[in-house]
Design an enzyme around this catalytic site. Structure first.
Site, mmCIF file in Angstrom:
data_model
loop_
_atom_site.group_PDB
_atom_site.id
_atom_site.type_symbol
_atom_site.label_atom_id
_atom_site.label_comp_id
_atom_site.label_asym_id
_atom_site.label_seq_id
_atom_site.Cartn_x
_atom_site.Cartn_y
_atom_site.Cartn_z
ATOM 1 N N CYS A 180 -43.449 -8.772 3.430
ATOM 2 C CA CYS A 180 -42.389 -9.235 3.587
ATOM 3 C C CYS A 180 -42.098 -10.547 3.218
ATOM 4 O O CYS A 180 -42.925 -11.308 4.024
ATOM 5 C CB CYS A 180 -41.840 -9.118 5.219
ATOM 6 N N CYS A 189 -41.100 -8.720 8.360
ATOM 7 C CA CYS A 189 -40.715 -7.446 8.836
ATOM 8 C C CYS A 189 -41.594 -6.268 8.660
ATOM 9 O O CYS A 189 -42.268 -6.313 7.662
ATOM 10 C CB CYS A 189 -39.423 -7.240 8.027
ATOM 11 N N CYS A 213 -40.249 -13.140 6.078
ATOM 12 C CA CYS A 213 -40.819 -13.312 7.633
ATOM 13 C C CYS A 213 -41.980 -12.431 7.574
ATOM 14 O O CYS A 213 -43.064 -12.639 7.162
ATOM 15 C CB CYS A 213 -39.702 -13.185 8.409
#
Length: 230
Positions: A128, A133, A131
């Protein structure tokens, strides 16, 4: 690449002589206190409870859920079933979300899941870049390295180099495909079944499936032998 060493991420403070006085057990008194992050979390929780903003029972339920009922063992069961049932595997690769919902494995941080299959020609890897995820309902809470800036940046630029740092060196003829998770979509890697696992049933196969093999930074392998109790 940073891996699972949470102690490397704790803050360290210099203590004066008054902080290092031994306790009755002979150990420094501060050694009996929680680590700095744990102490901060406990203090914040106490304040929120006192203000009536959170319910301690609800916190206990969440902790119990993510410590025992949610984790890589869920994803491992999915992979093992896909290895054993060709029809399930085909449906999983076509549209995983309804199948996972029927198994009770769709939830917070995993509402929509796409399963991508490793083959001798293609190795899949999940990251990700914005961030962290991650399909919590299938793999539990993401490891520290998955959330690190180094992994998020380098996985898309030099995936083979990153995989090599995990101890995974792919054959030259096998390409790497990197999947970028988003708030709307999570990915699960369906690793190739090891030849050495032939003859095992579904439950035994699940023990071969590692968390990293479902992210793409590792491969399935036999579970460590259980040591007999003396």
């Amino acid at each position: 690449m940073p891996h699972d060493h949470p102690d490397h991420h704790q803050r360290h403070h210099r203590h004066g002589a008054q902080d290092a006085q031994p306790s009755a057990s002979g150990a420094p008194a501060h050694s009996h206190l929680p680590s700095d992050p744990a102490l901060r979390v406990k203090t914040l929780e106490t304040i929120l409870v006192q203000k009536g903003l959170i319910d301690p029972a609800a916190i206990d339920t969440l902790i119990e859920t993510y410590s025992s009922r949610v984790g890589p063992q869920n994803g491992a069961k999915v992979v093992a079933r896909a290895w054993c049932e060709p029809a399930f595997r085909a449906a999983l690769l076509t549209d995983a979300t309804p199948l996972l919902a029927d198994m009770g494995l769709i939830g917070r941080q995993g509402e929509h899941v796409v399963v991508v299959e490793n083959t001798p020609q293609v190795h899949n890897m999940v990251v990700c870049t914005l961030c962290s995820c991650y399909p919590w309902s299938l793999l539990g809470i993401p490891p520290t390295w998955y959330k690190s800036d180094a992994y998020r940046a380098r996985a898309v630029r030099e995936p083979r180099g990153v995989l090599a740092e995990f101890g995974l060196c792919l054959p030259e003829g096998q390409s790497v495909r990197v999947w970028d998770s988003t708030a709307e979509m999570r990915y699960l890697v369906l690793p190739m079944r090891p030849e050495a696992s032939a003859g095992l049933d579904e439950a035994a196969l699940a023990a071969w499936v590692t968390r990293n093999s479902m992210i793409g930074t590792g491969l399935p392998h036999p579970p460590a032998p259980t040591q007999a109790q003396p």
